[in-house]
Design a protein around this motif. Structure first.
Motif, PDB file in Angstrom:
ATOM      1  N   ARG A 193      96.449  38.324  11.515  1.00  0.00           N
ATOM      2  CA  ARG A 193      96.899  39.718  11.408  1.00  0.00           C
ATOM      3  C   ARG A 193      96.401  40.341  10.115  1.00  0.00           C
ATOM      4  O   ARG A 193      96.092  41.525  10.070  1.00  0.00           O
ATOM      5  CB  ARG A 193      98.439  39.811  11.501  1.00  0.00           C
ATOM      6  N   TYR A 194      96.371  39.544   9.034  1.00  0.00           N
ATOM      7  CA  TYR A 194      95.919  40.081   7.748  1.00  0.00           C
ATOM      8  C   TYR A 194      94.391  40.226   7.703  1.00  0.00           C
ATOM      9  O   TYR A 194      93.872  41.276   7.329  1.00  0.00           O
ATOM     10  CB  TYR A 194      96.402  39.178   6.613  1.00  0.00           C
ATOM     11  N   ILE A 195      93.681  39.176   8.099  1.00  0.00           N
ATOM     12  CA  ILE A 195      92.223  39.167   7.947  1.00  0.00           C
ATOM     13  C   ILE A 195      91.524  39.823   9.145  1.00  0.00           C
ATOM     14  O   ILE A 195      90.691  40.708   8.977  1.00  0.00           O
ATOM     15  CB  ILE A 195      91.695  37.717   7.774  1.00  0.00           C
ATOM     16  N   ALA A 196      91.846  39.386  10.366  1.00  0.00           N
ATOM     17  CA  ALA A 196      91.096  39.882  11.527  1.00  0.00           C
ATOM     18  C   ALA A 196      91.282  41.392  11.694  1.00  0.00           C
ATOM     19  O   ALA A 196      90.347  42.096  12.097  1.00  0.00           O
ATOM     20  CB  ALA A 196      91.523  39.128  12.790  1.00  0.00           C
ATOM     21  N   SER A 197      92.460  41.891  11.370  1.00  0.00           N
ATOM     22  CA  SER A 197      92.681  43.338  11.524  1.00  0.00           C
ATOM     23  C   SER A 197      91.809  44.138  10.548  1.00  0.00           C
ATOM     24  O   SER A 197      91.524  45.314  10.788  1.00  0.00           O
ATOM     25  CB  SER A 197      94.159  43.671  11.347  1.00  0.00           C
ATOM     26  N   GLN A 198      91.371  43.502   9.461  1.00  0.00           N
ATOM     27  CA  GLN A 198      90.464  44.205   8.541  1.00  0.00           C
ATOM     28  C   GLN A 198      89.083  44.414   9.167  1.00  0.00           C
ATOM     29  O   GLN A 198      88.394  45.385   8.845  1.00  0.00           O
ATOM     30  CB  GLN A 198      90.302  43.403   7.243  1.00  0.00           C
ATOM     31  N   TRP A 199      88.679  43.490  10.061  1.00  0.00           N
ATOM     32  CA  TRP A 199      87.350  43.644  10.689  1.00  0.00           C
ATOM     33  C   TRP A 199      87.316  44.946  11.495  1.00  0.00           C
ATOM     34  O   TRP A 199      86.343  45.680  11.481  1.00  0.00           O
ATOM     35  CB  TRP A 199      87.025  42.450  11.594  1.00  0.00           C
ATOM     36  N   TRP A 200      88.391  45.193  12.219  1.00  0.00           N
ATOM     37  CA  TRP A 200      88.499  46.427  13.022  1.00  0.00           C
ATOM     38  C   TRP A 200      88.441  47.654  12.108  1.00  0.00           C
ATOM     39  O   TRP A 200      87.703  48.609  12.355  1.00  0.00           O
ATOM     40  CB  TRP A 200      89.807  46.409  13.816  1.00  0.00           C
ATOM     41  N   THR A 201      89.250  47.603  11.049  1.00  0.00           N
ATOM     42  CA  THR A 201      89.316  48.749  10.126  1.00  0.00           C
ATOM     43  C   THR A 201      87.939  49.037   9.537  1.00  0.00           C
ATOM     44  O   THR A 201      87.518  50.196   9.451  1.00  0.00           O
ATOM     45  CB  THR A 201      90.322  48.460   8.991  1.00  0.00           C
ATOM     46  N   ILE A 202      87.229  47.969   9.134  1.00  0.00           N
ATOM     47  CA  ILE A 202      85.903  48.162   8.521  1.00  0.00           C
ATOM     48  C   ILE A 202      84.913  48.683   9.559  1.00  0.00           C
ATOM     49  O   ILE A 202      84.107  49.584   9.284  1.00  0.00           O
ATOM     50  CB  ILE A 202      85.397  46.841   7.877  1.00  0.00           C
ATOM     51  N   LEU A 206      82.903  52.114   9.074  1.00  0.00           N
ATOM     52  CA  LEU A 206      81.441  52.172   9.073  1.00  0.00           C
ATOM     53  C   LEU A 206      80.929  53.185  10.107  1.00  0.00           C
ATOM     54  O   LEU A 206      79.946  53.875   9.865  1.00  0.00           O
ATOM     55  CB  LEU A 206      80.851  50.788   9.347  1.00  0.00           C
ATOM     56  N   LYS A 207      81.619  53.264  11.235  1.00  0.00           N
ATOM     57  CA  LYS A 207      81.200  54.261  12.244  1.00  0.00           C
ATOM     58  C   LYS A 207      81.389  55.681  11.711  1.00  0.00           C
ATOM     59  O   LYS A 207      80.597  56.574  11.973  1.00  0.00           O
ATOM     60  CB  LYS A 207      82.022  54.079  13.535  1.00  0.00           C
ATOM     61  N   ARG A 208      82.473  55.882  10.947  1.00  0.00           N
ATOM     62  CA  ARG A 208      82.752  57.220  10.398  1.00  0.00           C
ATOM     63  C   ARG A 208      81.904  57.534   9.164  1.00  0.00           C
ATOM     64  O   ARG A 208      81.718  58.688   8.819  1.00  0.00           O
ATOM     65  CB  ARG A 208      84.237  57.333   9.992  1.00  0.00           C
ATOM     66  N   ASN A 209      81.457  56.463   8.454  1.00  0.00           N
ATOM     67  CA  ASN A 209      80.781  56.649   7.167  1.00  0.00           C
ATOM     68  C   ASN A 209      79.450  55.893   7.105  1.00  0.00           C
ATOM     69  O   ASN A 209      79.233  55.081   6.196  1.00  0.00           O
ATOM     70  CB  ASN A 209      81.683  56.145   6.026  1.00  0.00           C
ATOM     71  N   PRO A 210      78.527  56.171   8.047  1.00  0.00           N
ATOM     72  CA  PRO A 210      77.306  55.352   8.104  1.00  0.00           C
ATOM     73  C   PRO A 210      76.437  55.470   6.842  1.00  0.00           C
ATOM     74  O   PRO A 210      75.781  54.505   6.466  1.00  0.00           O
ATOM     75  CB  PRO A 210      76.571  55.891   9.341  1.00  0.00           C
ATOM     76  N   GLY A 211      76.473  56.636   6.196  1.00  0.00           N
ATOM     77  CA  GLY A 211      75.612  56.815   5.023  1.00  0.00           C
ATOM     78  C   GLY A 211      76.341  56.657   3.708  1.00  0.00           C
ATOM     79  O   GLY A 211      75.811  57.000   2.651  1.00  0.00           O
ATOM     80  N   HIS A 212      77.548  56.153   3.743  1.00  0.00           N
ATOM     81  CA  HIS A 212      78.351  56.018   2.515  1.00  0.00           C
ATOM     82  C   HIS A 212      77.686  55.027   1.550  1.00  0.00           C
ATOM     83  O   HIS A 212      77.125  54.014   1.998  1.00  0.00           O
ATOM     84  CB  HIS A 212      79.753  55.521   2.910  1.00  0.00           C
ATOM     85  N   PRO A 213      77.739  55.309   0.242  1.00  0.00           N
ATOM     86  CA  PRO A 213      77.111  54.387  -0.724  1.00  0.00           C
ATOM     87  C   PRO A 213      77.675  52.949  -0.635  1.00  0.00           C
ATOM     88  O   PRO A 213      76.994  51.995  -1.015  1.00  0.00           O
ATOM     89  CB  PRO A 213      77.450  54.991  -2.094  1.00  0.00           C
ATOM     90  N   GLU A 214      78.911  52.802  -0.135  1.00  0.00           N
ATOM     91  CA  GLU A 214      79.506  51.457  -0.039  1.00  0.00           C
ATOM     92  C   GLU A 214      79.307  50.825   1.348  1.00  0.00           C
ATOM     93  O   GLU A 214      79.839  49.735   1.607  1.00  0.00           O
ATOM     94  CB  GLU A 214      81.019  51.530  -0.315  1.00  0.00           C
ATOM     95  N   ALA A 215      78.539  51.521   2.231  1.00  0.00           N
ATOM     96  CA  ALA A 215      78.443  51.028   3.617  1.00  0.00           C
ATOM     97  C   ALA A 215      77.850  49.619   3.680  1.00  0.00           C
ATOM     98  O   ALA A 215      78.381  48.738   4.377  1.00  0.00           O
ATOM     99  CB  ALA A 215      77.637  52.004   4.470  1.00  0.00           C
ATOM    100  N   ALA A 216      76.750  49.391   2.945  1.00  0.00           N
ATOM    101  CA  ALA A 216      76.108  48.065   3.007  1.00  0.00           C
ATOM    102  C   ALA A 216      77.061  47.001   2.466  1.00  0.00           C
ATOM    103  O   ALA A 216      77.181  45.905   3.045  1.00  0.00           O
ATOM    104  CB  ALA A 216      74.815  48.076   2.208  1.00  0.00           C
ATOM    105  N   ALA A 217      77.751  47.336   1.376  1.00  0.00           N
ATOM    106  CA  ALA A 217      78.692  46.360   0.789  1.00  0.00           C
ATOM    107  C   ALA A 217      79.834  46.064   1.741  1.00  0.00           C
ATOM    108  O   ALA A 217      80.295  44.919   1.851  1.00  0.00           O
ATOM    109  CB  ALA A 217      79.226  46.890  -0.545  1.00  0.00           C
ATOM    110  N   MET A 218      80.297  47.085   2.463  1.00  0.00           N
ATOM    111  CA  MET A 218      81.410  46.858   3.406  1.00  0.00           C
ATOM    112  C   MET A 218      80.958  46.040   4.616  1.00  0.00           C
ATOM    113  O   MET A 218      81.712  45.214   5.136  1.00  0.00           O
ATOM    114  CB  MET A 218      82.032  48.181   3.851  1.00  0.00           C
ATOM    115  N   ARG A 219      79.703  46.271   5.034  1.00  0.00           N
ATOM    116  CA  ARG A 219      79.164  45.465   6.147  1.00  0.00           C
ATOM    117  C   ARG A 219      79.122  43.994   5.720  1.00  0.00           C
ATOM    118  O   ARG A 219      79.518  43.096   6.467  1.00  0.00           O
ATOM    119  CB  ARG A 219      77.764  45.989   6.504  1.00  0.00           C
ATOM    120  N   GLU A 220      78.673  43.770   4.498  1.00  0.00           N
ATOM    121  CA  GLU A 220      78.593  42.399   3.958  1.00  0.00           C
ATOM    122  C   GLU A 220      80.005  41.806   3.790  1.00  0.00           C
ATOM    123  O   GLU A 220      80.242  40.630   4.088  1.00  0.00           O
ATOM    124  CB  GLU A 220      77.841  42.437   2.609  1.00  0.00           C
ATOM    125  N   PHE A 221      80.939  42.633   3.331  1.00  0.00           N
ATOM    126  CA  PHE A 221      82.338  42.194   3.155  1.00  0.00           C
ATOM    127  C   PHE A 221      82.876  41.668   4.492  1.00  0.00           C
ATOM    128  O   PHE A 221      83.467  40.581   4.564  1.00  0.00           O
ATOM    129  CB  PHE A 221      83.167  43.394   2.668  1.00  0.00           C
TER     130      PHE A 221
END
Ligand SMILES: C[S@@+](CC[C@H](N)C(=O)[O-])C[C@H]1O[C@@H](n2cnc3c(N)ncnc32)[C@H](O)[C@@H]1O
Length: 249
Positions: A193-202, A206-221
């Motif tokens: 519930r703590y970890i897997a639910s973060q995958w959905w949130t991220i 990413l869909k809402r913020n494809p060009g965000h400066p943190e997008a690559a870092a969040m994909r890696e996260f």
């Protein structure tokens, strides 16, 4: 310390920023024998869910300290939503440097942030002065459920000595001069519930913020979080909140 901005994004939809469901948070309040007279200091309080829910259910009061203005904004919103603003306050700051009036709290908590005192022993030392005689320390901390393979440490971003087995964790509490009097432990489903639910949130972020400066870092996260949880975390890492008396009987 984990990268705070990445956690603010990954945990945007969470209320509890740890592998703990609401029922276990409430159980923890029960085993800690909270009541309307109980004053709680919550160091690294995140979104303040513990203080707010406990104030609502048990009538306790409390003060929360956290570094993140994003999490604190959510905490204040929750405080208003649950109508507990008369009993709960929050402030922004480094909990490792926070100095409460000595002896002014019945419960001092730090759930999932023992880096604030440089580890478990240091955090217990910085929690102690705020505690009234006969009070309780609540420490949320990971432990090894079994010895992990060497590769797990790098994948999970920790060193072997950062955590201990459950009996080893008990020894650490005893070495710090405390007595373990209760505990509420998470299980692998709580971790999901703590970890897997973060995958959905991220994914949604990413869909809402494809060009965000943190997008690559969040994909890696998300990439790292998925693999480390499935390969190692879910099997080898436990987590729980340990209820301690600072003066052993
Ligand atoms: C794993 S979360 C736990 C939050 C909360 N205790 C809970 O259970 O929901 C860790 C928290 O520590 C906070 N944090 C990290 N370093 C901190 C520091 N030095 N002082 C205060 N808060 C800190 C983060 O902002 C985050 O809210």
């Amino acid at each position: 310390m984990p990268d705070l901005r990445h956690h603010e994004i990954a945990e945007a939809d969470h209320r509890i920023l740890n592998p703990f469901a609401d029922a276990k948070l409430m159980l923890l309040g029960e085993v800690a024998r909270l009541g309307p007279a109980t004053r709680i200091l919550d160091l690294a309080c995140g979104k303040g869910e513990m203080l707010c829910r406990w104030a609502e259910r048990f009538g306790s009061s409390g003060h929360g300290v956290d570094l993140s203005e994003v999490f604190l904004a959510a905490a204040r919103e929750r405080m208003r939503e649950l109508d507990v603003a008369a009993r709960v306050t929050f402030e922004q700051g480094d909990a490792g440097r926070y100095r409460a009036e000595p002896g002014s709290y019945d419960v001092v908590a730090c759930l999932g942030a023992t880096w604030i005192g440089g580890g478990l022993a240091g955090t217990i030392e910085l929690m102690r002065p705020a505690l009234a005689p006969g009070g309780l320390l609540l420490v949320g901390e990971p432990y090894w459920t079994e010895e992990p393979p060497e590769a797990a440490y790098e994948a999970l971003g920790c060193a072997p000595e950062d955590f201990a087995s459950l009996p080893g964790t008990l020894e650490r509490f005893e070495a710090a001069g405390t007595e373990l009097v209760e505990m509420v432990l998470a299980d692998p489903d709580d971790w999901d519930r703590y970890i897997a639910s973060q995958w959905w949130t991220i994914h949604e972020w990413l869909k809402r913020n494809p060009g965000h400066p943190e997008a690559a870092a969040m994909r890696e996260f998300a990439h790292v979080a998925r693999r480390s949880h499935l390969a190692y975390g879910r099997r080898y890492l436990g987590w729980g909140v340990f209820v301690l008396r600072s003066e052993p009987a």
